[in-house]
Each structure stands twice: as structure tokens, then as C-alpha cells.
Design a protein around this motif. Sequence first.
Motif, mmCIF file in Angstrom:
data_model
loop_
_atom_site.group_PDB
_atom_site.id
_atom_site.type_symbol
_atom_site.label_atom_id
_atom_site.label_comp_id
_atom_site.label_asym_id
_atom_site.label_seq_id
_atom_site.Cartn_x
_atom_site.Cartn_y
_atom_site.Cartn_z
ATOM 1 N N SER A 1 0.809 -1.237 0.000
ATOM 2 C CA SER A 1 0.000 0.000 0.000
ATOM 3 C C SER A 1 0.832 1.271 0.000
ATOM 4 O O SER A 1 0.320 2.339 0.315
ATOM 5 N N VAL A 2 2.114 1.185 -0.323
ATOM 6 C CA VAL A 2 2.948 2.390 -0.398
ATOM 7 C C VAL A 2 3.482 2.489 -1.825
ATOM 8 O O VAL A 2 4.210 1.621 -2.287
ATOM 9 N N GLY A 3 3.076 3.553 -2.523
ATOM 10 C CA GLY A 3 3.527 3.779 -3.892
ATOM 11 C C GLY A 3 4.241 5.115 -4.013
ATOM 12 O O GLY A 3 4.535 5.779 -3.019
ATOM 13 N N ARG A 4 4.506 5.507 -5.233
ATOM 14 C CA ARG A 4 5.231 6.764 -5.480
ATOM 15 C C ARG A 4 4.466 7.980 -4.953
ATOM 16 O O ARG A 4 5.068 8.895 -4.412
ATOM 17 N N PHE A 5 3.157 7.983 -5.115
ATOM 18 C CA PHE A 5 2.360 9.092 -4.596
ATOM 19 C C PHE A 5 2.531 9.200 -3.073
ATOM 20 O O PHE A 5 2.668 10.289 -2.527
ATOM 21 N N CYS A 6 2.522 8.049 -2.395
ATOM 22 C CA CYS A 6 2.684 8.031 -0.941
ATOM 23 C C CYS A 6 4.052 8.572 -0.536
ATOM 24 O O CYS A 6 4.169 9.297 0.454
ATOM 25 N N LEU A 7 5.086 8.220 -1.313
ATOM 26 C CA LEU A 7 6.430 8.740 -1.012
ATOM 27 C C LEU A 7 6.455 10.258 -1.111
ATOM 28 O O LEU A 7 7.063 10.934 -0.281
ATOM 29 N N GLY A 8 5.797 10.784 -2.121
ATOM 30 C CA GLY A 8 5.717 12.237 -2.265
ATOM 31 C C GLY A 8 4.988 12.872 -1.102
ATOM 32 O O GLY A 8 5.398 13.930 -0.601
ATOM 33 N N HIS A 9 3.912 12.238 -0.670
ATOM 34 C CA HIS A 9 3.139 12.751 0.465
ATOM 35 C C HIS A 9 3.977 12.716 1.750
ATOM 36 O O HIS A 9 3.972 13.672 2.532
ATOM 37 N N ILE A 10 4.710 11.626 1.953
ATOM 38 C CA ILE A 10 5.578 11.511 3.134
ATOM 39 C C ILE A 10 6.623 12.617 3.124
ATOM 40 O O ILE A 10 6.823 13.315 4.122
ATOM 41 N N ALA A 11 7.295 12.791 1.987
ATOM 42 C CA ALA A 11 8.339 13.820 1.876
ATOM 43 C C ALA A 11 7.751 15.209 2.125
ATOM 44 O O ALA A 11 8.337 16.024 2.852
ATOM 45 N N GLU A 12 6.596 15.474 1.543
ATOM 46 C CA GLU A 12 5.942 16.765 1.717
ATOM 47 C C GLU A 12 5.641 17.045 3.193
ATOM 48 O O GLU A 12 5.905 18.139 3.700
ATOM 49 N N MET A 13 5.104 16.054 3.888
ATOM 50 C CA MET A 13 4.742 16.242 5.292
ATOM 51 C C MET A 13 5.979 16.354 6.182
ATOM 52 O O MET A 13 5.991 17.132 7.144
ATOM 53 N N LEU A 14 7.031 15.578 5.892
ATOM 54 C CA LEU A 14 8.270 15.674 6.672
ATOM 55 C C LEU A 14 8.873 17.073 6.555
ATOM 56 O O LEU A 14 9.319 17.650 7.546
ATOM 57 N N ILE A 15 8.862 17.619 5.343
ATOM 58 C CA ILE A 15 9.412 18.962 5.123
ATOM 59 C C ILE A 15 8.514 20.013 5.761
ATOM 60 O O ILE A 15 8.989 20.929 6.443
ATOM 61 N N GLU A 16 7.204 19.882 5.568
ATOM 62 C CA GLU A 16 6.249 20.851 6.115
ATOM 63 C C GLU A 16 6.322 20.933 7.639
ATOM 64 O O GLU A 16 6.248 22.009 8.213
ATOM 65 N N LYS A 17 6.476 19.784 8.297
ATOM 66 C CA LYS A 17 6.508 19.748 9.761
ATOM 67 C C LYS A 17 7.908 20.014 10.324
ATOM 68 O O LYS A 17 8.095 20.050 11.535
ATOM 69 N N GLY A 18 8.916 20.157 9.437
ATOM 70 C CA GLY A 18 10.257 20.496 9.889
ATOM 71 C C GLY A 18 11.115 19.314 10.304
ATOM 72 O O GLY A 18 12.152 19.493 10.929
ATOM 73 N N PHE A 19 10.722 18.101 9.925
ATOM 74 C CA PHE A 19 11.502 16.921 10.281
ATOM 75 C C PHE A 19 12.556 16.587 9.234
ATOM 76 O O PHE A 19 13.431 15.767 9.468
ATOM 77 N N ALA A 20 12.467 17.192 8.062
ATOM 78 C CA ALA A 20 13.448 16.962 6.998
ATOM 79 C C ALA A 20 13.606 18.257 6.213
ATOM 80 O O ALA A 20 12.747 19.133 6.229
ATOM 81 N N SER A 21 14.720 18.357 5.499
ATOM 82 C CA SER A 21 14.962 19.540 4.685
ATOM 83 C C SER A 21 14.553 19.268 3.242
ATOM 84 O O SER A 21 14.162 18.159 2.891
ATOM 85 N N GLN A 22 14.659 20.275 2.396
ATOM 86 C CA GLN A 22 14.319 20.134 0.985
ATOM 87 C C GLN A 22 15.173 19.059 0.322
ATOM 88 O O GLN A 22 14.793 18.496 -0.685
ATOM 89 N N HIS A 23 16.337 18.761 0.886
ATOM 90 C CA HIS A 23 17.245 17.759 0.308
ATOM 91 C C HIS A 23 16.723 16.352 0.491
ATOM 92 O O HIS A 23 17.245 15.425 -0.099
#
Length: 103
Positions: A79-101
Motif C-alpha cells: 500500500s505504499v507507492g510513489r504518490f505516498c512517497l511524495g506525500h511523506i516527503a511533503e509532510m516531513l518537510i512541512e513539519k520540519g523533520f526533513a529539509s528540501q534535500h
Amino acid sequence: MLSRRTFLKTVGVATVALAVGRLPDHFIGSALRAIALEATPIEDLGLQVRLANALKACDISTIGQLLSKRQDELLRLRSVGRFCLGHIAEMLIEKGFASQHYV
């Protein structure tokens, strides 16, 4: 946001590290961040329910565990696809847990 219990655990570990080892400041900062990430549940990201449940089913329950996985490892999960990866990355960056890199 860290809960009071998580904060106290983090502060306790940092105090012990300071008292015992006299660690450099830059190491303590990164160690505190790692401890906080390991203690922060993935619910704090605000992921879609289906995605959060898929991660939990694969024993990924904290942000630290999530960040330790490579993208190809996450794609192998049910149940984890490319769209989900994008969503995870977006939320990690938005919440400050990861950088744009992270992306």
C-alpha cells in the motif's frame, strides 16, 4: 510537538551524556534530535490514515524509523507507492523533520 514525557526522556538522556562523557556541543545537538525523532510518533506528521496504517503494519511507528528507511525499502511495503512517497516527503518537510534535500 513533543509530549512532556518525551521531552523529559530526551532531557534525561542528554544530562547523563553530559555528566558522563563531556560530549561536544554539536554531537549533543544531533543526539538530542535523533532521540526526539525516535520518540515522535508518525501520527504527528498528519499522514493519510491509509498510509499511516500501512507504515504501522510494517513496524514503522516513529518518525526516526521512517527516516531510517530508503525510498526503495518504502516502495516495497504493501500500500505504499510513489504518490505516498511524495506525500511523506511533503509532510516531513512541512513539519520540519526533513529539509528540501530529503526529496
